[in-house]
Design an enzyme around this catalytic site. Structure first.
Site, PDB file in Angstrom:
ATOM      1  N   GLY A  44       0.930  -1.129   0.089  1.00 60.29           N
ATOM      2  CA  GLY A  44       0.034   0.137   0.037  1.00 60.29           C
ATOM      3  C   GLY A  44       0.725   1.152   0.045  1.00 60.29           C
ATOM      4  O   GLY A  44       0.184   2.119   0.551  1.00 60.29           O
ATOM      5  N   ASN A  66       1.691   2.958  -2.768  1.00 60.41           N
ATOM      6  CA  ASN A  66       1.078   4.047  -3.390  1.00 60.41           C
ATOM      7  C   ASN A  66      -0.285   4.534  -2.860  1.00 60.41           C
ATOM      8  O   ASN A  66      -0.497   5.668  -3.136  1.00 60.41           O
ATOM      9  CB  ASN A  66       0.603   3.145  -4.788  1.00 60.41           C
ATOM     10  CG  ASN A  66       1.870   3.050  -5.854  1.00 60.41           C
ATOM     11  OD1 ASN A  66       2.160   4.327  -6.335  1.00 60.41           O
ATOM     12  ND2 ASN A  66       2.266   2.136  -6.087  1.00 60.41           N
ATOM     13  N   MET A 116      -3.948  -6.921  -7.068  1.00 67.47           N
ATOM     14  CA  MET A 116      -3.567  -8.171  -7.781  1.00 67.47           C
ATOM     15  C   MET A 116      -4.754  -8.942  -8.318  1.00 67.47           C
ATOM     16  O   MET A 116      -4.547 -10.196  -8.994  1.00 67.47           O
ATOM     17  CB  MET A 116      -2.559  -8.927  -7.035  1.00 67.47           C
ATOM     18  CG  MET A 116      -1.490  -8.105  -6.610  1.00 67.47           C
ATOM     19  SD  MET A 116      -0.396  -6.870  -7.882  1.00 67.47           S
ATOM     20  CE  MET A 116       0.498  -8.135  -8.467  1.00 67.47           C
ATOM     21  N   ILE A 168      -8.072  -9.681 -11.049  1.00 70.05           N
ATOM     22  CA  ILE A 168      -8.445  -9.073 -12.258  1.00 70.05           C
ATOM     23  C   ILE A 168     -10.019  -8.801 -12.272  1.00 70.05           C
ATOM     24  O   ILE A 168     -10.903  -9.454 -11.916  1.00 70.05           O
ATOM     25  CB  ILE A 168      -8.137  -9.869 -13.469  1.00 70.05           C
ATOM     26  CG1 ILE A 168      -6.708 -10.198 -13.662  1.00 70.05           C
ATOM     27  CG2 ILE A 168      -8.701  -9.368 -14.766  1.00 70.05           C
ATOM     28  CD1 ILE A 168      -6.185 -11.182 -14.728  1.00 70.05           C
ATOM     29  N   LEU A 169     -10.281  -7.495 -12.393  1.00 67.88           N
ATOM     30  CA  LEU A 169     -11.836  -7.137 -12.414  1.00 67.88           C
ATOM     31  C   LEU A 169     -12.565  -7.716 -13.618  1.00 67.88           C
ATOM     32  O   LEU A 169     -12.062  -7.679 -14.892  1.00 67.88           O
ATOM     33  CB  LEU A 169     -11.963  -5.696 -12.320  1.00 67.88           C
ATOM     34  CG  LEU A 169     -11.281  -5.160 -11.060  1.00 67.88           C
ATOM     35  CD1 LEU A 169     -11.129  -3.439 -11.165  1.00 67.88           C
ATOM     36  CD2 LEU A 169     -12.099  -5.389  -9.842  1.00 67.88           C
ATOM     37  N   ASN A 217      -5.255   2.410 -13.301  1.00 66.51           N
ATOM     38  CA  ASN A 217      -4.434   1.542 -12.527  1.00 66.51           C
ATOM     39  C   ASN A 217      -2.892   2.067 -12.803  1.00 66.51           C
ATOM     40  O   ASN A 217      -2.446   2.667 -13.738  1.00 66.51           O
ATOM     41  CB  ASN A 217      -4.667   0.146 -13.241  1.00 66.51           C
ATOM     42  CG  ASN A 217      -3.601  -1.062 -12.912  1.00 66.51           C
ATOM     43  OD1 ASN A 217      -3.256  -0.998 -11.712  1.00 66.51           O
ATOM     44  ND2 ASN A 217      -2.897  -1.748 -13.708  1.00 66.51           N
ATOM     45  N   HIS A 276       0.911   0.416 -13.114  1.00 63.15           N
ATOM     46  CA  HIS A 276       1.659  -0.850 -13.500  1.00 63.15           C
ATOM     47  C   HIS A 276       3.208  -0.496 -13.623  1.00 63.15           C
ATOM     48  O   HIS A 276       3.618   0.309 -14.288  1.00 63.15           O
ATOM     49  CB  HIS A 276       0.934  -1.328 -14.824  1.00 63.15           C
ATOM     50  CG  HIS A 276       1.545  -2.756 -15.189  1.00 63.15           C
ATOM     51  ND1 HIS A 276       1.241  -3.901 -14.594  1.00 63.15           N
ATOM     52  CD2 HIS A 276       2.672  -2.865 -16.210  1.00 63.15           C
ATOM     53  CE1 HIS A 276       1.873  -4.851 -15.180  1.00 63.15           C
ATOM     54  NE2 HIS A 276       2.803  -4.347 -16.167  1.00 63.15           N
ATOM     55  N   ASP A 307      -4.055  -4.752 -18.394  1.00 63.96           N
ATOM     56  CA  ASP A 307      -2.884  -3.690 -18.670  1.00 63.96           C
ATOM     57  C   ASP A 307      -2.999  -3.081 -20.014  1.00 63.96           C
ATOM     58  O   ASP A 307      -1.953  -2.923 -20.647  1.00 63.96           O
ATOM     59  CB  ASP A 307      -1.514  -4.369 -18.226  1.00 63.96           C
ATOM     60  CG  ASP A 307      -1.622  -5.078 -17.045  1.00 63.96           C
ATOM     61  OD1 ASP A 307      -2.369  -4.214 -16.099  1.00 63.96           O
ATOM     62  OD2 ASP A 307      -0.874  -5.785 -16.622  1.00 63.96           O
ATOM     63  N   GLU A 348       6.668   5.613  -9.058  1.00 66.29           N
ATOM     64  CA  GLU A 348       5.059   5.230  -9.042  1.00 66.29           C
ATOM     65  C   GLU A 348       4.594   6.495  -8.236  1.00 66.29           C
ATOM     66  O   GLU A 348       3.371   6.912  -8.468  1.00 66.29           O
ATOM     67  CB  GLU A 348       4.835   3.901  -8.554  1.00 66.29           C
ATOM     68  CG  GLU A 348       5.305   2.992  -9.755  1.00 66.29           C
ATOM     69  CD  GLU A 348       4.827   1.649  -9.135  1.00 66.29           C
ATOM     70  OE1 GLU A 348       3.837   1.462  -8.568  1.00 66.29           O
ATOM     71  OE2 GLU A 348       5.598   0.662  -9.317  1.00 66.29           O
TER      72      GLU A 348
HETATM   73  C1  GAR Z   1       3.360  -1.539  -7.309  1.00 72.22           C
HETATM   74  O1  GAR Z   1       4.798  -1.703  -7.830  1.00 72.22           O
HETATM   75  C2  GAR Z   1       2.370  -1.711  -8.572  1.00 72.22           C
HETATM   76  O2  GAR Z   1       2.900  -0.918  -9.578  1.00 72.22           O
HETATM   77  C3  GAR Z   1       2.144  -3.018  -8.841  1.00 72.22           C
HETATM   78  O3  GAR Z   1       2.190  -3.666  -7.377  1.00 72.22           O
HETATM   79  C4  GAR Z   1       3.089  -2.794  -6.593  1.00 72.22           C
HETATM   80  C5  GAR Z   1       2.243  -2.471  -5.320  1.00 72.22           C
HETATM   81  O4  GAR Z   1       3.052  -1.512  -4.388  1.00 72.22           O
HETATM   82  N1  GAR Z   1       0.864  -3.362  -9.480  1.00 72.22           N
HETATM   83  C6  GAR Z   1       0.986  -4.269 -10.210  1.00 72.22           C
HETATM   84  O5  GAR Z   1       1.792  -5.222 -10.454  1.00 72.22           O
HETATM   85  C7  GAR Z   1      -0.594  -4.384 -10.940  1.00 72.22           C
HETATM   86  N2  GAR Z   1      -0.513  -5.613 -11.816  1.00 72.22           N
HETATM   87  P1  GAR Z   1       2.333  -0.940  -3.172  1.00 72.22           P
HETATM   88  O6  GAR Z   1       1.238  -1.809  -2.614  1.00 72.22           O
HETATM   89  O7  GAR Z   1       3.444  -0.707  -2.293  1.00 72.22           O
HETATM   90  O8  GAR Z   1       1.846   0.265  -3.875  1.00 72.22           O
END
Ligand code: GAR
Length: 193
Positions: free
Chosen positions: A20, A22, A95, A97-98, A112, A114, A150, A179
């Site tokens: 979490g 992000n 993680m 897929i909707l 999203n 990625h 994606d 990110e």
């Molecule tokens: C992030 O790097 C995000 O881009 C990726 O998971 C991580 C989550 O980090 N998302 C995916 O791979 C989606 N397919 P966080 O929980 O610390 O934000």
């Protein structure tokens, strides 16, 4: 305590499955006076997601939905989101897929992030695949969510150089830091701010 949720802000839900970071950066962004969004709901498919702690810290409601039955989980998610009058969804390390049905309910309203330069490296394990293929650059992408994984319209990307010494872990760390900046920027772009 007065919340910095001004009346004009667009109510958002953030979906997470893990750490979490992000989510945290989006919450901090949402609290800025000139942010177009407020975050009113955190949704997870994983009751052990570390990021759920940010709900407690920032007093935002958390909901965990059991994905053993995806159809039921999504039905409940849709009604929770609609009941809270939420208009926008940010996937942040979610993680699952909707379904097409879910996405149709919020058409053009789901973003999203990625960890690759889409359209390259859709799906999982992006950093290792980029390194193994000898890529010189990787990065991150914020995009609209459509029914193909994606593949929705790209809003913004940030390119990062892969150094010879990078491992999947070191690259993930570098990209994650970017990110945190890119997602708020992309949201501003979506709302023309
Ligand atoms: C992030 O790097 C995000 O881009 C990726 O998971 C991580 C989550 O980090 N998302 C995916 O791979 C989606 N397919 P966080 O929980 O610390 O934000």
């Amino acid at each position: 305590m007065a919340q910095s949720t001004g009346p004009k802000k667009i109510k958002c839900a953030v979906f997470i499955s893990g750490t979490g970071t992000n989510l945290k950066s989006l919450i901090q962004f949402s609290k800025k006076k000139n942010s177009p969004i407020s975050i009113n709901l955190i949704i997870s498919d994983n009751s052990k997601a570390k990021g759920l702690k940010f709900g407690k810290i920032y007093k935002i409601s958390n909901k965990v939905f059991n994905y053993k039955n995806k159809i039921i989980a999504e039905k409940k998610m849709i009604s929770e989101i609609k009941n809270k009058n939420i208009k926008f969804i940010c996937l942040a390390g979610f993680m699952k897929i909707l379904s097409k049905k879910f996405i149709r309910n919020f058409d053009g309203k789901i973003l999203n992030i990625h960890p690759s330069l889409l359209p390259k490296y859709k799906g999982l394990n992006t950093h290792q695949r980029a390194i193994s293929n000898g890529e010189k650059y990787s990065g991150c992408t914020v995009h609209f969510v459509n029914s193909k994984l994606d593949s929705g319209k790209i809003i913004l990307q940030k390119k990062i150089k892969i150094s010879k010494r990078d491992t999947a872990k070191s690259l993930a760390k570098k990209i994650l830091a970017q990110e945190h900046k890119l997602y708020p920027k992309a949201i501003r772009k979506v709302f023309n701010l």
